[in-house]
Scaffold this motif. Structure first.
Motif, PDB file in Angstrom:
ATOM      1  N   VAL A  35       8.398  49.267   3.250  1.00 31.47           N
ATOM      2  CA  VAL A  35       7.884  48.150   4.040  1.00 31.47           C
ATOM      3  C   VAL A  35       6.816  47.409   3.243  1.00 31.47           C
ATOM      4  O   VAL A  35       5.820  48.003   2.825  1.00 31.47           O
ATOM      5  CB  VAL A  35       7.297  48.650   5.377  1.00 31.47           C
ATOM      6  N   GLU A  36       7.021  46.098   3.043  1.00 28.76           N
ATOM      7  CA  GLU A  36       6.084  45.301   2.254  1.00 28.76           C
ATOM      8  C   GLU A  36       5.413  44.200   3.062  1.00 28.76           C
ATOM      9  O   GLU A  36       4.666  43.403   2.509  1.00 28.76           O
ATOM     10  CB  GLU A  36       6.807  44.684   1.052  1.00 28.76           C
ATOM     11  N   GLY A  37       5.686  44.154   4.355  1.00 28.64           N
ATOM     12  CA  GLY A  37       5.030  43.155   5.182  1.00 28.64           C
ATOM     13  C   GLY A  37       5.365  43.345   6.645  1.00 28.64           C
ATOM     14  O   GLY A  37       6.447  43.829   6.988  1.00 28.64           O
ATOM     15  N   LEU A  38       4.422  42.974   7.503  1.00 22.39           N
ATOM     16  CA  LEU A  38       4.610  43.042   8.950  1.00 22.39           C
ATOM     17  C   LEU A  38       4.281  41.677   9.551  1.00 22.39           C
ATOM     18  O   LEU A  38       3.358  40.989   9.089  1.00 22.39           O
ATOM     19  CB  LEU A  38       3.689  44.091   9.578  1.00 22.39           C
ATOM     20  N   GLU A  39       5.029  41.291  10.578  1.00 19.11           N
ATOM     21  CA  GLU A  39       4.745  40.058  11.300  1.00 19.11           C
ATOM     22  C   GLU A  39       4.798  40.342  12.796  1.00 19.11           C
ATOM     23  O   GLU A  39       5.806  40.853  13.294  1.00 19.11           O
ATOM     24  CB  GLU A  39       5.737  38.960  10.941  1.00 19.11           C
ATOM     25  N   CYS A  40       3.716  40.034  13.478  1.00 20.79           N
ATOM     26  CA  CYS A  40       3.674  40.177  14.934  1.00 20.79           C
ATOM     27  C   CYS A  40       4.291  38.928  15.557  1.00 20.79           C
ATOM     28  O   CYS A  40       3.916  37.800  15.210  1.00 20.79           O
ATOM     29  CB  CYS A  40       2.237  40.343  15.405  1.00 20.79           C
ATOM     30  N   LEU A  41       5.225  39.129  16.463  1.00 21.58           N
ATOM     31  CA  LEU A  41       5.926  38.011  17.082  1.00 21.58           C
ATOM     32  C   LEU A  41       5.241  37.515  18.345  1.00 21.58           C
ATOM     33  O   LEU A  41       5.511  36.401  18.804  1.00 21.58           O
ATOM     34  CB  LEU A  41       7.369  38.408  17.393  1.00 21.58           C
ATOM     35  N   ASP A  42       4.370  38.311  18.929  1.00 21.37           N
ATOM     36  CA  ASP A  42       3.670  37.926  20.152  1.00 21.37           C
ATOM     37  C   ASP A  42       2.165  37.792  19.945  1.00 21.37           C
ATOM     38  O   ASP A  42       1.418  37.585  20.903  1.00 21.37           O
ATOM     39  CB  ASP A  42       3.948  38.954  21.255  1.00 21.37           C
ATOM     40  N   GLN A  73       6.864  43.803  -9.428  1.00 19.19           N
ATOM     41  CA  GLN A  73       7.588  44.464  -8.349  1.00 19.19           C
ATOM     42  C   GLN A  73       8.373  43.446  -7.526  1.00 19.19           C
ATOM     43  O   GLN A  73       7.788  42.512  -6.967  1.00 19.19           O
ATOM     44  CB  GLN A  73       6.596  45.195  -7.425  1.00 19.19           C
ATOM     45  N   PRO A  74       9.695  43.595  -7.406  1.00 19.56           N
ATOM     46  CA  PRO A  74      10.495  42.629  -6.634  1.00 19.56           C
ATOM     47  C   PRO A  74      10.433  42.901  -5.134  1.00 19.56           C
ATOM     48  O   PRO A  74      10.645  44.021  -4.677  1.00 19.56           O
ATOM     49  CB  PRO A  74      11.911  42.850  -7.176  1.00 19.56           C
ATOM     50  N   VAL A  75      10.137  41.859  -4.381  1.00 18.80           N
ATOM     51  CA  VAL A  75      10.022  41.942  -2.921  1.00 18.80           C
ATOM     52  C   VAL A  75      10.792  40.780  -2.307  1.00 18.80           C
ATOM     53  O   VAL A  75      10.717  39.648  -2.806  1.00 18.80           O
ATOM     54  CB  VAL A  75       8.546  41.889  -2.483  1.00 18.80           C
ATOM     55  N   MET A  76      11.519  41.037  -1.210  1.00 15.33           N
ATOM     56  CA  MET A  76      12.213  39.955  -0.511  1.00 15.33           C
ATOM     57  C   MET A  76      11.431  39.533   0.722  1.00 15.33           C
ATOM     58  O   MET A  76      11.054  40.364   1.549  1.00 15.33           O
ATOM     59  CB  MET A  76      13.620  40.364  -0.092  1.00 15.33           C
ATOM     60  N   ASP A  77      11.199  38.230   0.829  1.00 13.52           N
ATOM     61  CA  ASP A  77      10.668  37.631   2.048  1.00 13.52           C
ATOM     62  C   ASP A  77      11.853  37.416   2.972  1.00 13.52           C
ATOM     63  O   ASP A  77      12.717  36.570   2.718  1.00 13.52           O
ATOM     64  CB  ASP A  77       9.978  36.305   1.723  1.00 13.52           C
ATOM     65  N   ARG A  78      11.924  38.177   4.034  1.00 13.05           N
ATOM     66  CA  ARG A  78      13.101  38.124   4.894  1.00 13.05           C
ATOM     67  C   ARG A  78      13.220  36.818   5.667  1.00 13.05           C
ATOM     68  O   ARG A  78      14.305  36.459   6.112  1.00 13.05           O
ATOM     69  CB  ARG A  78      13.091  39.308   5.861  1.00 13.05           C
ATOM     70  N   ARG A  79      12.109  36.109   5.812  1.00 13.73           N
ATOM     71  CA  ARG A  79      12.160  34.828   6.522  1.00 13.73           C
ATOM     72  C   ARG A  79      12.910  33.796   5.697  1.00 13.73           C
ATOM     73  O   ARG A  79      13.706  33.012   6.234  1.00 13.73           O
ATOM     74  CB  ARG A  79      10.754  34.338   6.832  1.00 13.73           C
ATOM     75  N   SER A  83       8.617  41.907   7.749  1.00  9.06           N
ATOM     76  CA  SER A  83       8.840  40.574   7.178  1.00  9.06           C
ATOM     77  C   SER A  83       9.208  40.602   5.704  1.00  9.06           C
ATOM     78  O   SER A  83       9.858  39.684   5.197  1.00  9.06           O
ATOM     79  CB  SER A  83       7.585  39.720   7.359  1.00  9.06           C
ATOM     80  N   HIS A  84       8.773  41.649   4.999  1.00  5.37           N
ATOM     81  CA  HIS A  84       9.027  41.766   3.561  1.00  5.37           C
ATOM     82  C   HIS A  84       9.441  43.199   3.247  1.00  5.37           C
ATOM     83  O   HIS A  84       8.965  44.139   3.887  1.00  5.37           O
ATOM     84  CB  HIS A  84       7.784  41.416   2.739  1.00  5.37           C
ATOM     85  N   VAL A  85      10.298  43.364   2.261  1.00  6.14           N
ATOM     86  CA  VAL A  85      10.760  44.699   1.895  1.00  6.14           C
ATOM     87  C   VAL A  85      10.869  44.800   0.375  1.00  6.14           C
ATOM     88  O   VAL A  85      11.233  43.837  -0.311  1.00  6.14           O
ATOM     89  CB  VAL A  85      12.119  45.019   2.560  1.00  6.14           C
ATOM     90  N   ALA A  86      10.513  45.970  -0.176  1.00  5.80           N
ATOM     91  CA  ALA A  86      10.619  46.210  -1.616  1.00  5.80           C
ATOM     92  C   ALA A  86      12.077  46.437  -1.970  1.00  5.80           C
ATOM     93  O   ALA A  86      12.766  47.236  -1.330  1.00  5.80           O
ATOM     94  CB  ALA A  86       9.780  47.420  -2.005  1.00  5.80           C
ATOM     95  N   LEU A  87      12.541  45.761  -2.985  1.00  3.64           N
ATOM     96  CA  LEU A  87      13.956  45.850  -3.343  1.00  3.64           C
ATOM     97  C   LEU A  87      14.275  47.080  -4.179  1.00  3.64           C
ATOM     98  O   LEU A  87      15.440  47.465  -4.281  1.00  3.64           O
ATOM     99  CB  LEU A  87      14.388  44.580  -4.078  1.00  3.64           C
TER     100      LEU A  87
END
Length: 403
Positions: A349-356, A296-302, A340-344
């Motif tokens: 939604v393939e990932g979540l990142e808390c900023l605080d 499964q292809p996923v993009m790391d947006r960072r 943070s990550h998304v399935a192409l």
């Protein structure tokens, strides 16, 4: 005739007739398909497949048999197994038994010899659904007559649906256990970090990946309390993969909120990603047919890098794909969050990142024992998060020697 026949019945009434494979009998569950070309032993022993009949889309399955090194848990968890063309005999120096023999030994009812491509296309168009596999005595009634398709369909329709199912308690470990680091006390040095992993259906390779990085992992059952977690003085908390509907996991979500409130670094995968989403106040929803396989292809947006990843999930987090959002729970108590990550293939939604908060998660499996290993860096990211949090705590802690 029924001795050599196995019938797959879908809840929409479609049937497929093939041959028994593995144990003979009956089984019901949610039918899903896995697109992996390899890794069937990992699939069979993955607790996330509890109560699911798995269809392998690869046409030829079983050629490497089963070994005693690769299981991801102590047993097979699938409700049933469907293949098109089973291997006649295993061909691997590591094989200890054939796949067929292994299925029989663990009572896994299966079916072979059907058009799995047609079945997969049907599930893609109609969505995953309940199904049953029937062979041997389950195909005849008390008078010895062949049961009708309607009789079999009635059994399928009586099976529970996956929506609303709380299954973590059915697959979690009975007693806590500890996985020591590969480097650590055995070599005369202390672990680089201590992690409490909540077992929602954990695979054995996950604490192993942490151990390879010098981490000591205490694995606790899904029923663990905040007090039990804190008693182990963890540098981080980990939530594993697992089966069921994340909306039903109320205890695990409340435990996670206690972790977030204390700013303990958190990392979740698969089911753990969905539970982080719900703890933050986002919704979850059931996918039409889910993501299951090792391609499964996923993009790391960072980093903007595309990873080929291993998946097994039928639910997903409903969070804004673009930009930052404020976590909805309790008036924004947990601050800003980004996907943070998304399935192409479908923008799931393939990932979540808390900023605080020191918390992040991914929907896929970075441990991926059968591969690919593109996402192994996430364990390093978790270790870096724990190290950073520990350093910050030490720098801000009051100096006990000062007056």
């Amino acid at each position: 005739m029924t001795e050599q026949t196995a019938v797959l019945v879908l809840e929409d009434g479609r049937t497929f007739t093939g041959e028994p494979y593995g144990a003979v009998g009956r089984t019901v569950g949610e039918i899903v398909f896995n697109t992996g070309m390899t890794g069937y032993q990992e699939t069979l022993t993955d607790p996330s497949y509890h109560r699911q009949i798995v269809v392998m889309t690869a046409p030829h399955v079983g050629n490497t048999g089963l070994n005693d090194e690769d299981p991801e848990s102590a047993r097979m968890w699938v409700a049933g197994f469907v293949v098109r063309d089973p291997a006649i005999r295993p061909s691997s120096w590591r094989s200890a038994r054939s796949l067929d023999d292994g299925l029989v030994a663990e009572g896994i009812v299966g079916l072979s010899g059907i058009d799995t491509r047609a079945l997969t296309r049907h599930l893609r168009e109609r969505g995953v659904m309940r199904a049953g596999i029937f062979s041997g005595p389950s195909l005849v009634d008390s008078s010895g007559r062949r049961r009708t398709d309607q009789d079999l369909l009635d059994e399928v329709m009586a099976a529970p649906v996956m929506t609303g199912a709380d299954l973590a308690s059915e697959v979690t470990v009975a007693e806590p256990y500890t996985v020591e680091p590969v480097r650590g006390p055995a070599s005369g040095t202390e672990p680089v970090a201590t992690v409490v992993a909540i077992d929602l259906g954990i695979k054995s390779m996950t604490p192993q990946r942490l151990a390879e990085r010098g981490v000591r992992t205490h694995v606790l059952p899904s029923t663990a309390t905040t007090e039990q977690v804190l008693a182990l003085e963890p540098d981080g908390v980990f939530y594993s993969n697992g089966p069921g509907d994340p909306a039903s996991a109320r205890h695990e979500i409340e435990l996670l909120r206690d972790v977030l409130d204390r700013r303990i670094p958190f990392f979740g995968i698969c089911y753990g990603n969905q539970l982080l989403g719900r703890a933050l106040g986002y919704g979850t929803y059931k996918l039409t047919y889910g993501h299951r396989g090792v391609n499964q292809p996923v993009m790391d947006r960072r980093t903007r890098k595309v990873e080929i990843t291993a998946h097994n999930h039928g639910f997903a987090v409903d969070a804004p794909l673009e930009g930052e959002s404020v976590a909805p729970y309790d008036g924004g108590r947990y601050g800003r969050v980004t996907v943070s990550h998304v399935a192409l293939n479908d923008d799931v939604v393939e990932g979540l990142e808390c900023l605080d908060l020191p918390a992040f998660s991914v929907q896929y499996h970075p441990e991926a024992a059968a591969g690919p290993h593109d996402a192994a860096y996430l364990f390093d990211r978790f270790l870096a998060l724990m190290t950073s949090a520990k350093t910050t705590h030490e720098e801000t802690a009051p100096d006990a020697t000062s007056h």
